[in-house]
Design an enzyme around this catalytic site. Sequence first.
Site, short mmCIF file in Angstrom:
data_model
loop_
_atom_site.label_atom_id
_atom_site.label_comp_id
_atom_site.label_asym_id
_atom_site.label_seq_id
_atom_site.Cartn_x
_atom_site.Cartn_y
_atom_site.Cartn_z
N ARG A 3 0.84 -1.21 0.00
CA ARG A 3 0.00 0.00 0.00
C ARG A 3 0.87 1.25 0.00
O ARG A 3 1.88 1.31 0.69
CB ARG A 3 -0.96 0.00 1.21
N ASP A 4 0.44 2.25 -0.80
CA ASP A 4 1.16 3.52 -0.86
C ASP A 4 1.05 4.22 0.50
O ASP A 4 0.00 4.25 1.13
CB ASP A 4 0.57 4.40 -1.97
N HIS A 10 1.38 2.13 -10.21
CA HIS A 10 0.36 2.57 -9.25
C HIS A 10 -0.96 1.91 -9.64
O HIS A 10 -1.39 2.02 -10.80
CB HIS A 10 0.14 4.08 -9.32
N HIS A 45 7.65 1.24 -10.57
CA HIS A 45 6.44 0.86 -9.85
C HIS A 45 5.20 1.21 -10.67
O HIS A 45 5.14 2.23 -11.34
CB HIS A 45 6.36 1.50 -8.47
N VAL A 84 10.34 8.11 -6.72
CA VAL A 84 11.08 6.93 -6.25
C VAL A 84 11.59 6.19 -7.49
O VAL A 84 10.78 5.78 -8.34
CB VAL A 84 10.20 6.01 -5.39
N ASN A 122 4.91 6.48 -13.67
CA ASN A 122 5.60 7.75 -13.88
C ASN A 122 7.06 7.48 -14.23
O ASN A 122 7.70 6.63 -13.61
CB ASN A 122 5.52 8.61 -12.62
P1 5GP Z 1 6.10 8.25 -7.99
O1 5GP Z 1 5.78 9.72 -7.80
O2 5GP Z 1 7.59 7.99 -7.99
O3 5GP Z 1 5.42 7.64 -9.18
O4 5GP Z 1 5.45 7.53 -6.75
C1 5GP Z 1 6.13 7.20 -5.59
C2 5GP Z 1 5.08 6.77 -4.60
O5 5GP Z 1 5.74 6.10 -3.53
C3 5GP Z 1 4.29 7.94 -3.97
O6 5GP Z 1 2.91 7.75 -4.23
C4 5GP Z 1 4.63 7.85 -2.49
O7 5GP Z 1 3.53 8.15 -1.67
C5 5GP Z 1 5.10 6.42 -2.33
N1 5GP Z 1 6.09 6.21 -1.29
C6 5GP Z 1 7.24 6.94 -1.10
N2 5GP Z 1 7.93 6.43 -0.05
C7 5GP Z 1 7.23 5.37 0.41
C8 5GP Z 1 7.44 4.44 1.48
O8 5GP Z 1 8.43 4.48 2.21
N3 5GP Z 1 6.50 3.47 1.64
C9 5GP Z 1 5.39 3.39 0.84
N4 5GP Z 1 4.52 2.40 1.11
N5 5GP Z 1 5.16 4.25 -0.16
C10 5GP Z 1 6.06 5.23 -0.38
#
Ligand code: 5GP
Length: 114
Positions: A29-30, A102, A100, A96, A87
């Site tokens: 989970r996010d 979403h 991944h 990150v 993304n």
């Molecule tokens: P991005 O913007 O890179 O596509 O999405 C990164 C996602 O990772 C974000 O939605 C953020 O909330 C989530 N995220 C960042 N750090 C952590 C973490 O330590 N644990 C979890 N479960 N989600 C994270």
Amino acid sequence: MTDCVFCKIIAGEIPGTLVFQDGQVTAFRDLNPAAPTHILIVPNQHIASINSLADQDEALVGHLFTAARQIAAQEGIAEGGYRLIINTNAHAGQTVFHLHLHLLGGTPLKYPMG
Ligand code: 5GP
Ligand code: ZN
């Protein structure tokens, strides 16, 4: 990769709410959900982004989508509908750098994107 937060979640070194894991992918989970159901599906192997995929990763990418289908059903959002987002780099807001997918659902989602 030692300084990657998702690698640490996959390895169980930092907490994550896992919803699925097999030999190729992990889903959790996010931390900051953007919808009632917001799950991240990641390859167990560290791959920074779509840009870093190799031709031989095609089956792995397919497996990410198979996991997404199974998790959507498991979460009860398959019928209502959901959105899958990947993304890549700055213009898409990637924060990150471990690939991944979403999985967002559980409510009508805003549209259009971009
Ligand atoms: P991005 O913007 O890179 O596509 O999405 C990164 C996602 O990772 C974000 O939605 C953020 O909330 C989530 N995220 C960042 N750090 C952590 C973490 O330590 N644990 C979890 N479960 N989600 C994270
Ligand atoms: Zn990683």
